[in-house]
Design an enzyme around this catalytic site. Structure first.
Site, PDB file in Angstrom:
ATOM      1  CB  CYS A 116      -0.931  -0.290   1.128  1.00  0.00           C
ATOM      2  SG  CYS A 116      -2.044  -1.451   1.153  1.00  0.00           S
ATOM      3  CG  HIS A 257      -3.016   3.314   1.510  1.00  0.00           C
ATOM      4  ND1 HIS A 257      -3.485   2.764   0.385  1.00  0.00           N
ATOM      5  CD2 HIS A 257      -3.200   2.156   2.302  1.00  0.00           C
ATOM      6  CE1 HIS A 257      -3.837   1.409   0.381  1.00  0.00           C
ATOM      7  NE2 HIS A 257      -3.698   1.129   1.565  1.00  0.00           N
ATOM      8  CG  ASN A 287      -6.561  -1.059   0.393  1.00  0.00           C
ATOM      9  OD1 ASN A 287      -5.953  -0.562  -0.514  1.00  0.00           O
ATOM     10  ND2 ASN A 287      -6.110  -1.698   1.434  1.00  0.00           N
TER      11      ASN A 287
HETATM   12  O1  UT7 Z   1      -3.945  -1.298   3.231  1.00  0.00           O
HETATM   13  C1  UT7 Z   1      -3.119  -2.271   3.965  1.00  0.00           C
HETATM   14  C2  UT7 Z   1      -3.205  -2.089   5.302  1.00  0.00           C
HETATM   15  N1  UT7 Z   1      -4.510  -2.746   5.645  1.00  0.00           N
HETATM   16  C3  UT7 Z   1      -5.163  -2.199   6.644  1.00  0.00           C
HETATM   17  O2  UT7 Z   1      -4.867  -0.918   6.787  1.00  0.00           O
HETATM   18  C4  UT7 Z   1      -6.465  -2.827   7.373  1.00  0.00           C
HETATM   19  C5  UT7 Z   1      -6.447  -2.416   8.745  1.00  0.00           C
HETATM   20  N2  UT7 Z   1      -7.308  -3.034   9.408  1.00  0.00           N
HETATM   21  C6  UT7 Z   1      -8.829  -2.892   9.298  1.00  0.00           C
HETATM   22  O3  UT7 Z   1      -9.176  -1.934   8.599  1.00  0.00           O
HETATM   23  C7  UT7 Z   1      -9.814  -3.432  10.033  1.00  0.00           C
HETATM   24  O4  UT7 Z   1      -9.288  -4.098  11.105  1.00  0.00           O
HETATM   25  C8  UT7 Z   1     -10.658  -4.490   9.516  1.00  0.00           C
HETATM   26  C9  UT7 Z   1     -11.737  -3.638   8.515  1.00  0.00           C
HETATM   27  C10 UT7 Z   1      -9.759  -5.428   8.490  1.00  0.00           C
HETATM   28  C11 UT7 Z   1     -11.736  -5.216  10.473  1.00  0.00           C
HETATM   29  O5  UT7 Z   1     -12.105  -4.097  11.344  1.00  0.00           O
HETATM   30  P1  UT7 Z   1     -12.327  -4.390  12.794  1.00  0.00           P
HETATM   31  O6  UT7 Z   1     -12.937  -3.510  13.467  1.00  0.00           O
HETATM   32  O7  UT7 Z   1     -10.725  -4.514  13.026  1.00  0.00           O
HETATM   33  O8  UT7 Z   1     -13.110  -6.006  13.005  1.00  0.00           O
HETATM   34  P2  UT7 Z   1     -12.580  -7.340  13.549  1.00  0.00           P
HETATM   35  O9  UT7 Z   1     -11.628  -7.755  12.682  1.00  0.00           O
HETATM   36  O10 UT7 Z   1     -12.354  -6.979  15.155  1.00  0.00           O
HETATM   37  O11 UT7 Z   1     -13.907  -8.263  13.445  1.00  0.00           O
HETATM   38  C12 UT7 Z   1     -15.037  -7.825  14.305  1.00  0.00           C
HETATM   39  C13 UT7 Z   1     -16.277  -8.574  13.928  1.00  0.00           C
HETATM   40  C14 UT7 Z   1     -15.790 -10.108  14.037  1.00  0.00           C
HETATM   41  O12 UT7 Z   1     -16.853 -11.049  14.741  1.00  0.00           O
HETATM   42  P3  UT7 Z   1     -16.774 -11.168  16.292  1.00  0.00           P
HETATM   43  O13 UT7 Z   1     -15.618 -12.082  16.574  1.00  0.00           O
HETATM   44  O14 UT7 Z   1     -16.565  -9.803  17.070  1.00  0.00           O
HETATM   45  O15 UT7 Z   1     -17.822 -11.943  16.488  1.00  0.00           O
HETATM   46  C15 UT7 Z   1     -15.530 -10.454  12.805  1.00  0.00           C
HETATM   47  O16 UT7 Z   1     -15.776 -11.831  12.574  1.00  0.00           O
HETATM   48  O17 UT7 Z   1     -16.654  -8.424  12.739  1.00  0.00           O
HETATM   49  C16 UT7 Z   1     -16.701  -9.758  11.993  1.00  0.00           C
HETATM   50  N3  UT7 Z   1     -16.576  -9.469  10.812  1.00  0.00           N
HETATM   51  C17 UT7 Z   1     -17.494  -9.099   9.668  1.00  0.00           C
HETATM   52  N4  UT7 Z   1     -18.776  -9.266  10.057  1.00  0.00           N
HETATM   53  C18 UT7 Z   1     -19.482  -8.752   8.990  1.00  0.00           C
HETATM   54  C19 UT7 Z   1     -15.286  -9.301   9.913  1.00  0.00           C
HETATM   55  N5  UT7 Z   1     -15.615  -9.211   8.550  1.00  0.00           N
HETATM   56  C20 UT7 Z   1     -16.896  -8.978   8.717  1.00  0.00           C
HETATM   57  C21 UT7 Z   1     -17.809  -8.746   7.563  1.00  0.00           C
HETATM   58  N6  UT7 Z   1     -19.001  -8.464   7.684  1.00  0.00           N
HETATM   59  N7  UT7 Z   1     -17.199  -8.384   6.324  1.00  0.00           N
END
Ligand code: UT7
Length: 332
Positions: A116, A257, A287
């Site tokens: 990225c 980004h 992204n």
């Molecule tokens: O560009 C390269 C660099 N990458 C980044 O900058 C990405 C950095 N990370 C992020 O942007 C975030 O961590 C994400 C958007 C990837 C995830 O968001 P989050 O707020 O960190 O969510 P999480 O991974 O903690 O997941 C929260 C919940 C989980 O469920 P439980 O365990 O709380 O029951 C996931 O299973 O959300 C669930 N979940 C979803 N639910 C519906 C994860 N993906 C989805 C989804 N739809 N697509």
């Protein structure tokens, strides 16, 4: 040695494939929903290629757009640098394929792998060739077909990414006050374990087993990447401003980004920037990895927010980890 001269971005081209995939489209095939995606990432839709369309095609289209807007012939290009994590193939470099597609008969080139942060790293590399006097027309392209390496059964990653390409032309600036002023980049390989594609390289050469284990797809542990990105984007932005005698108040436009709206908001809050000075277009593209910054530049030019003389801060954090920032006085 030639005298150092300043490089400036003097033209821009873009391309996104026409096919749009909305959050609701994804919700029909995996367990997700529009509210979650929009709330956690700021993404509503993304553009994706028809299967089999390579990154070189998007890159060549973006470069064609640039050449047409600038009224420039392809054989005027001296160097092509392509930032991508989705090259057409491991080799030859995607830059070679783009060179042939646009008939840039006098150019040499190579690819840069910095995920990225790729566009900013490539911009910095291209800048050195202008500053040294070695070249006067350098093309820097950020292009990725993320849909080719995303597992559409993994809801934690497939909702995040899209496909696209952006190209800029670097030329010597005729006014030393305008152009690329400074860069500050960092890498931290301890972050490699949190965002990576394990299969297909020398560590895990492609085999039935690597494919069965889905090792040819993006793997991400989102939370550590998120926390690192929030911290580092703020840190590197402040550092480059301070060493150039600027503060957040001096910035006219912050172009970061586009990985997650919450990361962009947190970084801009740390810099004390009002929303009017922050470019956000993740909503419509997701992204696109190396393409997010040139696509955002294009939107800022289109909506009249990016004007000659503006102090623009670019920042990115990505897989590696890679961290990048570039400070520029906009020149066209
Ligand atoms: O560009 C390269 C660099 N990458 C980044 O900058 C990405 C950095 N990370 C992020 O942007 C975030 O961590 C994400 C958007 C990837 C995830 O968001 P989050 O707020 O960190 O969510 P999480 O991974 O903690 O997941 C929260 C919940 C989980 O469920 P439980 O365990 O709380 O029951 C996931 O299973 O959300 C669930 N979940 C979803 N639910 C519906 C994860 N993906 C989805 C989804 N739809 N697509």
């Amino acid at each position: 040695m030639s005298q150092k001269r300043r490089a400036m971005i003097s033209a821009l081209g873009r391309f996104v494939p026409p096919k749009v995939v909305t959050n609701d489209d994804l919700a029909k095939v995996i367990d997700t929903n529009n509210e979650w995606i929009l709330d956690r990432t700021g993404i509503s839709e993304r553009h994706v290629v028809e299967p089999g369309t390579p990154t070189s095609e998007l890159a060549a289209q973006a470069l064609g757009d640039l050449l047409q807007k600038k009224g420039m012939e392809p054989d005027e290009i001296e160097l092509i640098i392509v930032a991508t994590v989705t090259p057409d193939m491991f080799f030859p470099a995607t830059a070679c394929i783009v060179q042939n597609k646009v008939r840039a008969t006098r150019a040499w080139g190579f690819d840069v792998s910095a995920a990225c942060s790729g566009f900013l790293y490539a911009l910095t590399v291209g800048t050195q060739f202008i500053q040294s006097g070695a070249h006067s027309k350098v093309v820097v392209i950020g292009a990725d077909v993320m849909s080719s390496i995303v597992d559409y059964q993994d809801r934690t990653t497939c909702v995040l990414f899209g496909d696209g390409a952006g190209a800029v032309l670097l030329e010597p600036s005729d006014n030393d006050a305008f152009g690329i002023l400074d860069f500050k980049h960092e890498i931290d390989g301890s972050g490699a374990q949190f965002l990576y594609m394990p299969g297909g390289g020398s560590l895990n050469p492609s085999s039935h087993e690597t494919v069965e284990k889905k090792m040819h797809y993006v793997h991400q542990d989102g939370q550590p990447v998120f926390k690192y990105a929030v911290r580092k984007m703020g840190e590197v932005s402040r550092a480059i401003l301070e060493r150039n005698g600027y503060s957040g108040d001096d910035i006219d436009l912050f172009i970061a980004h586009q990985a997650n709206l919450r990361i962009i908001n947190a970084a801009s809050e740390k810099l004390g920037l009002p929303a009017s000075k922050v470019v956000k277009n993740i909503n419509k593209f997701g992204n696109t990895t190396a393409a997010t910054i040139p696509l955002a530049i294009g939107d800022a030019v289109d909506d009249g927010r990016l004007k000659k003389g503006n102090l623009v801060l670019f920042a990115a954090v990505g897989a590696g980890y890679t961290v990048g920032s570039v400070l520029s006085r906009w020149a066209f």
